[in-house]
Design a protein around this motif. Structure first.
Motif, short mmCIF file in Angstrom:
data_model
loop_
_atom_site.label_atom_id
_atom_site.label_comp_id
_atom_site.label_asym_id
_atom_site.label_seq_id
_atom_site.Cartn_x
_atom_site.Cartn_y
_atom_site.Cartn_z
N ASP A 85 -54.99 -11.06 -12.58
CA ASP A 85 -54.95 -11.52 -11.19
C ASP A 85 -53.69 -11.04 -10.45
OD1 ASP A 85 -53.14 -13.06 -12.61
OD2 ASP A 85 -53.67 -14.94 -11.59
N TYR A 86 -53.04 -10.01 -10.97
CA TYR A 86 -51.78 -9.54 -10.39
C TYR A 86 -51.91 -9.23 -8.90
CZ TYR A 86 -47.75 -6.54 -9.43
OH TYR A 86 -46.62 -5.97 -8.89
N TYR A 87 -52.90 -8.44 -8.53
CA TYR A 87 -53.03 -8.03 -7.13
C TYR A 87 -53.49 -9.17 -6.23
CZ TYR A 87 -52.14 -3.42 -8.93
OH TYR A 87 -51.55 -2.36 -9.55
N GLU A 88 -54.37 -10.02 -6.75
CA GLU A 88 -54.85 -11.15 -5.95
C GLU A 88 -53.74 -12.18 -5.73
OE1 GLU A 88 -56.68 -10.47 -9.04
OE2 GLU A 88 -57.72 -8.93 -7.87
N ASN A 89 -52.86 -12.33 -6.71
CA ASN A 89 -51.81 -13.34 -6.64
C ASN A 89 -50.42 -12.71 -6.62
OD1 ASN A 89 -53.48 -15.74 -6.71
ND2 ASN A 89 -53.99 -15.10 -8.80
N TYR A 90 -50.33 -11.59 -5.95
CA TYR A 90 -49.08 -10.84 -5.92
C TYR A 90 -47.90 -11.71 -5.48
CZ TYR A 90 -45.50 -7.47 -4.67
OH TYR A 90 -44.31 -6.81 -4.58
N ASP A 91 -48.09 -12.52 -4.44
CA ASP A 91 -46.97 -13.34 -3.94
C ASP A 91 -46.46 -14.30 -5.01
OD1 ASP A 91 -46.91 -12.10 -1.49
OD2 ASP A 91 -48.15 -13.61 -0.49
N ASN A 92 -47.36 -14.84 -5.81
CA ASN A 92 -46.93 -15.73 -6.90
C ASN A 92 -46.12 -14.96 -7.95
OD1 ASN A 92 -48.26 -17.87 -5.69
ND2 ASN A 92 -50.10 -17.63 -6.93
N TYR A 93 -46.58 -13.76 -8.28
CA TYR A 93 -45.86 -12.95 -9.26
C TYR A 93 -44.52 -12.48 -8.69
CZ TYR A 93 -49.80 -13.07 -12.40
OH TYR A 93 -50.78 -13.49 -13.27
N LYS A 94 -44.50 -12.22 -7.41
CA LYS A 94 -43.24 -11.83 -6.76
C LYS A 94 -42.23 -12.98 -6.88
CE LYS A 94 -42.87 -11.56 -2.16
NZ LYS A 94 -42.97 -11.04 -0.78
N GLN A 95 -42.65 -14.19 -6.57
CA GLN A 95 -41.76 -15.34 -6.69
C GLN A 95 -41.33 -15.55 -8.15
OE1 GLN A 95 -40.24 -16.89 -4.19
NE2 GLN A 95 -41.32 -15.35 -2.96
N ALA A 96 -42.25 -15.34 -9.08
CA ALA A 96 -41.91 -15.47 -10.50
C ALA A 96 -40.87 -14.42 -10.88
CB ALA A 96 -43.16 -15.32 -11.37
N GLY A 97 -40.99 -13.22 -10.33
CA GLY A 97 -40.02 -12.15 -10.60
C GLY A 97 -38.65 -12.48 -10.06
N TYR A 98 -38.61 -13.04 -8.85
CA TYR A 98 -37.32 -13.46 -8.29
C TYR A 98 -36.70 -14.58 -9.11
CZ TYR A 98 -38.31 -10.80 -3.97
OH TYR A 98 -38.57 -9.82 -3.06
N ARG A 99 -37.53 -15.53 -9.54
CA ARG A 99 -37.01 -16.62 -10.38
C ARG A 99 -36.48 -16.08 -11.71
NH1 ARG A 99 -41.56 -19.27 -8.32
NH2 ARG A 99 -42.74 -18.85 -10.23
N LEU A 100 -37.19 -15.11 -12.28
CA LEU A 100 -36.75 -14.49 -13.53
C LEU A 100 -35.39 -13.81 -13.33
CD1 LEU A 100 -37.66 -13.81 -16.47
CD2 LEU A 100 -38.56 -11.67 -15.54
N HIS A 101 -35.23 -13.11 -12.21
CA HIS A 101 -33.97 -12.46 -11.89
C HIS A 101 -32.85 -13.50 -11.79
CE1 HIS A 101 -31.10 -10.67 -8.87
NE2 HIS A 101 -31.16 -9.69 -9.75
N GLY A 102 -33.12 -14.60 -11.10
CA GLY A 102 -32.13 -15.67 -10.99
C GLY A 102 -31.76 -16.26 -12.33
N ALA A 103 -32.77 -16.47 -13.18
CA ALA A 103 -32.50 -17.00 -14.52
C ALA A 103 -31.66 -16.01 -15.33
CB ALA A 103 -33.82 -17.29 -15.24
N ALA A 104 -31.98 -14.73 -15.20
CA ALA A 104 -31.21 -13.71 -15.92
C ALA A 104 -29.76 -13.73 -15.46
CB ALA A 104 -31.83 -12.33 -15.71
N LEU A 105 -29.54 -13.84 -14.16
CA LEU A 105 -28.16 -13.90 -13.65
C LEU A 105 -27.44 -15.15 -14.15
CD1 LEU A 105 -28.67 -12.69 -9.97
CD2 LEU A 105 -27.63 -11.41 -11.87
N ARG A 106 -28.13 -16.28 -14.18
CA ARG A 106 -27.51 -17.50 -14.70
C ARG A 106 -27.13 -17.33 -16.17
NH1 ARG A 106 -31.36 -19.56 -11.46
NH2 ARG A 106 -32.84 -19.99 -13.14
N HIS A 107 -28.05 -16.73 -16.94
CA HIS A 107 -27.77 -16.54 -18.36
C HIS A 107 -26.63 -15.53 -18.56
CE1 HIS A 107 -32.03 -18.17 -19.04
NE2 HIS A 107 -31.14 -19.12 -19.30
N LEU A 108 -26.61 -14.47 -17.76
CA LEU A 108 -25.49 -13.52 -17.84
C LEU A 108 -24.17 -14.18 -17.49
CD1 LEU A 108 -26.96 -10.21 -16.37
CD2 LEU A 108 -26.10 -10.57 -18.69
N ALA A 109 -24.20 -15.04 -16.47
CA ALA A 109 -22.98 -15.75 -16.08
C ALA A 109 -22.50 -16.61 -17.23
CB ALA A 109 -23.23 -16.58 -14.82
#
Length: 156
Positions: free
Chosen positions: A126-150
């Motif tokens: 459902d990647y293309y149908e729910n792109y916005d959800n995956y986009k938000q998940a990607g941003y959250r993943l990036h934030g989590a990665a930055l928190r873990h790196l910090a």
């Protein structure tokens, strides 16, 4: 918000690394342009005005400028390599491989967000149908990665 890590030292360091990569690329383009300009035949003189600065810039002075620029690029490349090695060492300590991927693609490979989201989630039916959800998940993943790196950089 996904950008809650905007002012952390690790985020600033990663952004500065992107700037350093861009500075290297720009100086390499500049050097290429100077070298190409030196090899190009002078355009015909159509006005009474002197041609470009090449007329008043002797070959020796141009070569000196090229040599200086090559040394500067070498210094930038050395600095970029050292920082990349240190940052990669930190990123490899991330426990989540997807967090590692998002940081590597964003900061080392200079990928845009769409490319990162595609690498992370495109295999989902459902990647293309729910792109916005995956986009938000990607941003959250990036934030989590930055928190873990910090946390890693603080020794936690």
């Amino acid at each position: 918000a996904w950008n809650c890590m905007a002012n952390t030292p690790i985020k600033i360091r990663l952004q500065q690394y992107l700037v350093l990569q861009q500075r290297v690329a720009n100086q390499q383009k500049r050097l290429h342009s100077i070298k190409a300009d030196r090899l190009a035949p002078a355009p015909p003189k159509v006005s009474g005005m002197p041609r470009s600065s090449n007329v008043s810039d002797p070959v020796g002075k141009q070569q000196e400028r090229v040599d200086q620029l090559e040394r500067y690029i070498g210094e930038l490349l050395s600095k970029e390599e050292k920082e990349r090695v240190e940052l990669e060492r930190l990123v490899k300590r991330l426990g989540n491989p997807n967090e590692q991927l998002v940081i590597e693609m964003r900061y080392f490979d200079q990928q845009n967000w769409d490319g990162i989201f595609s690498a992370l989630y495109e295999r989902q039916e459902d990647y293309y149908e729910n792109y916005d959800n995956y986009k938000q998940a990607g941003y959250r993943l990036h934030g989590a990665a930055l928190r873990h790196l910090a946390s890693i950089t603080r020794g936690g």
